[in-house]
Design a protein around this motif. Structure first.
Motif, PDB file in Angstrom:
ATOM      1  N   GLN A   4       0.866  -1.188   0.000  1.00 16.19           N
ATOM      2  CA  GLN A   4       0.000   0.000   0.000  1.00 16.19           C
ATOM      3  C   GLN A   4       0.904   1.241   0.000  1.00 16.19           C
ATOM      4  N   LEU A   5       0.562   2.234  -0.803  1.00 18.09           N
ATOM      5  CA  LEU A   5       1.430   3.397  -1.000  1.00 18.09           C
ATOM      6  C   LEU A   5       0.689   4.716  -0.787  1.00 18.09           C
ATOM      7  N   GLY A   6       1.464   5.767  -0.599  1.00 16.66           N
ATOM      8  CA  GLY A   6       0.899   7.092  -0.389  1.00 16.66           C
ATOM      9  C   GLY A   6       1.255   7.670   0.973  1.00 16.66           C
ATOM     10  N   ARG A   7       2.180   6.984   1.681  1.00 15.39           N
ATOM     11  CA  ARG A   7       2.656   7.538   2.958  1.00 15.39           C
ATOM     12  C   ARG A   7       3.451   8.813   2.693  1.00 15.39           C
ATOM     13  N   ARG A   8       3.428   9.710   3.677  1.00 13.77           N
ATOM     14  CA  ARG A   8       4.279  10.886   3.625  1.00 13.77           C
ATOM     15  C   ARG A   8       5.257  10.821   4.787  1.00 13.77           C
ATOM     16  N   ASP A   9       6.261  11.678   4.751  1.00 19.70           N
ATOM     17  CA  ASP A   9       7.368  11.604   5.711  1.00 19.70           C
ATOM     18  C   ASP A   9       7.151  12.523   6.908  1.00 19.70           C
ATOM     19  N   SER A  10       7.559  12.056   8.073  1.00 24.87           N
ATOM     20  CA  SER A  10       7.448  12.854   9.290  1.00 24.87           C
ATOM     21  C   SER A  10       8.444  14.008   9.263  1.00 24.87           C
ATOM     22  N   THR A  11       8.182  14.978  10.115  1.00 28.90           N
ATOM     23  CA  THR A  11       9.104  16.106  10.256  1.00 28.90           C
ATOM     24  C   THR A  11       9.788  16.074  11.619  1.00 28.90           C
ATOM     25  N   THR A  12       9.638  14.947  12.308  1.00 25.86           N
ATOM     26  CA  THR A  12      10.287  14.798  13.612  1.00 25.86           C
ATOM     27  C   THR A  12      10.555  13.326  13.880  1.00 25.86           C
ATOM     28  N   ALA A  13      11.318  13.056  14.955  1.00 26.78           N
ATOM     29  CA  ALA A  13      11.637  11.685  15.354  1.00 26.78           C
ATOM     30  C   ALA A  13      11.630  11.628  16.874  1.00 26.78           C
ATOM     31  N   SER A  14      11.610  10.435  17.435  1.00 33.71           N
ATOM     32  CA  SER A  14      11.567  10.305  18.895  1.00 33.71           C
ATOM     33  C   SER A  14      12.451   9.162  19.375  1.00 33.71           C
ATOM     34  N   GLU A  15      13.592   9.508  19.922  1.00 34.04           N
ATOM     35  CA  GLU A  15      14.481   8.497  20.492  1.00 34.04           C
ATOM     36  C   GLU A  15      13.788   7.769  21.643  1.00 34.04           C
ATOM     37  N   SER A  16      13.064   8.501  22.480  1.00 36.25           N
ATOM     38  CA  SER A  16      12.430   7.878  23.647  1.00 36.25           C
ATOM     39  C   SER A  16      11.350   6.885  23.236  1.00 36.25           C
ATOM     40  N   LYS A  17      10.554   7.216  22.214  1.00 32.88           N
ATOM     41  CA  LYS A  17       9.534   6.270  21.749  1.00 32.88           C
ATOM     42  C   LYS A  17      10.163   5.053  21.089  1.00 32.88           C
ATOM     43  N   ALA A  18      11.294   5.247  20.428  1.00 35.05           N
ATOM     44  CA  ALA A  18      12.003   4.108  19.855  1.00 35.05           C
ATOM     45  C   ALA A  18      12.477   3.172  20.969  1.00 35.05           C
ATOM     46  N   ASN A  19      12.974   3.752  22.052  1.00 38.26           N
ATOM     47  CA  ASN A  19      13.414   2.931  23.193  1.00 38.26           C
ATOM     48  C   ASN A  19      12.252   2.192  23.844  1.00 38.26           C
ATOM     49  N   ASN A  20      11.082   2.841  23.872  1.00 40.61           N
ATOM     50  CA  ASN A  20       9.938   2.261  24.582  1.00 40.61           C
ATOM     51  C   ASN A  20       9.075   1.338  23.725  1.00 40.61           C
ATOM     52  N   ASP A  21       8.972   1.620  22.418  1.00 43.32           N
ATOM     53  CA  ASP A  21       7.967   0.949  21.601  1.00 43.32           C
ATOM     54  C   ASP A  21       8.489  -0.168  20.706  1.00 43.32           C
ATOM     55  N   ILE A  22       9.775  -0.166  20.392  1.00 44.32           N
ATOM     56  CA  ILE A  22      10.328  -1.263  19.593  1.00 44.32           C
ATOM     57  C   ILE A  22      10.509  -2.475  20.504  1.00 44.32           C
ATOM     58  N   PRO A  23       9.957  -3.631  20.141  1.00 43.55           N
ATOM     59  CA  PRO A  23      10.048  -4.804  21.017  1.00 43.55           C
ATOM     60  C   PRO A  23      11.504  -5.169  21.323  1.00 43.55           C
ATOM     61  N   SER A  24      11.746  -5.543  22.571  1.00 44.29           N
ATOM     62  CA  SER A  24      13.099  -5.890  23.016  1.00 44.29           C
ATOM     63  C   SER A  24      13.367  -7.381  22.824  1.00 44.29           C
TER      64      SER A  24
END
Length: 317
Positions: free
Chosen positions: A144-164
């Motif tokens: 599926q296509l048509g995504r657009r790109d974010s204008t920000t990122a979150s190190e803390s959410k990456a630490n919390n939300d990516i499965p360990s």
């Protein structure tokens, strides 16, 4: 407004007016505006995988780690700025996420063939993940296509939300549930570990201290991964780390899962039956994997006027 910024503004307006402002994803998003976009991505991914088969697993992982942090918006590709710290610095990605240079190459070639920046970095990640799996013998699916790109990122959410890799089954189920993914998605997508390698620091405790592990497998792992040091040494996640097959699941049934989170899928819990099914049935695994990849790719996409089409995947316009 400087001439460079003016050009960007014109391109963005042209982009929106030419394609229409779509608020939902569809597989034909670039069919008219740039029919050569998808073949170009496939070509670059194919060449990269041919040069280094491991890069296929790396591109698949980038898409996964992107989607689990505020949705599939290419936030993982952004370098740090004064406004935010890059997700590349988060624990799940630091010194392990790779393939960024392939994404940059794809972006360059796609923009060149399209004549202007029309394809988002988020869509490039999604298509490159699919093409990587195909290049390594796995199933295809309609991205599926048509995504657009974010204008920000979150190190803390990456630490919390990516499965360990240290999670038990209930934690894994909850982590996927937060993203709208169910137990079948968890097991099918974990099957992505049929590709790629892992660093010693992520499985050291398992091979030295855990009991639900084949003794010979643990002994073999210790030869690669010493009790002290050697944290960045690599071991394959399954016996055929550059081929999309069912060996990952067969390993789990034999108590040869490399990561704690892998073996957690086959340890007397509710996912045992799925692991056993996939270990014996490539067709069932590949079909469910493809379906779950589409579902994962639909996590909170930016569409319509939200986000942007980055000119450089590493930087906000």
């Amino acid at each position: 407004m400087g001439s460079y910024n003016f050009c960007i503004a014109v391109l963005v307006m042209f982009n929106l007016s030419f394609m229409g402002i779509s608020t939902s994803l569809n597989p034909y998003f670039y069919a008219k505006v740039c029919p050569q976009a998808l073949p170009t991505i496939k070509q670059v991914v194919g060449a990269a995988v041919k040069q280094e088969r491991r890069v296929g697993a790396s591109l698949l992982r980038l898409h996964f780690h992107d989607c689990f942090v505020n949705g599939c918006d290419a936030s993982i590709l952004l370098d740090s700025t004064s406004a935010f710290t890059s997700e590349k610095n988060a624990l799940p990605n630091a010194n392990s996420a790779r393939g960024f240079e392939v994404i940059d190459r794809i972006k360059y070639e796609v923009d060149k063939v399209c004549g202007w920046p029309v394809v988002s970095c988020a869509d490039i990640l999604a298509v490159a993940a699919r093409d990587s799996v195909v290049a390594l013998g796995g199933p295809s699916w309609e991205v599926q296509l048509g995504r657009r790109d974010s204008t920000t990122a979150s190190e803390s959410k990456a630490n919390n939300d990516i499965p360990s890799p240290f999670m038990d089954l209930p934690e894994l189920i909850n982590s996927f549930k937060k993203q709208g993914l169910n137990v079948k998605d968890l097991v099918a997508l974990s099957g992505g570990h049929t590709l790629g390698l892992s660093q010693c620091r992520l499985f050291k405790n398992r091979i030295y201290n855990e009991t639900n592990i084949d003794p010979n497998f643990a002994h073999q792992g210790r030869a690669t991964c010493p009790p002290n040091g050697g944290d960045s040494k690599l071991a394959p996640l399954d016996p055929s780390p550059a081929s999309f097959d069912t060996n990952y699941f067969s390993n789990l049934v034999s108590k040869k899962g490399l990561l704690h989170s892998d073996q957690a899928l086959y340890n007397g819990g509710q996912t045992d039956y799925l692991v056993k099914t996939y270990s014996k049935n490539y067709g069932a695994f590949s079909k469910d994997f493809a379906s779950s990849m589409i579902k994962m790719g639909n996590i909170k996409p930016l569409t319509g006027k939200r986000g942007q089409i980055r000119l450089d995947c590493k930087k906000v316009n």
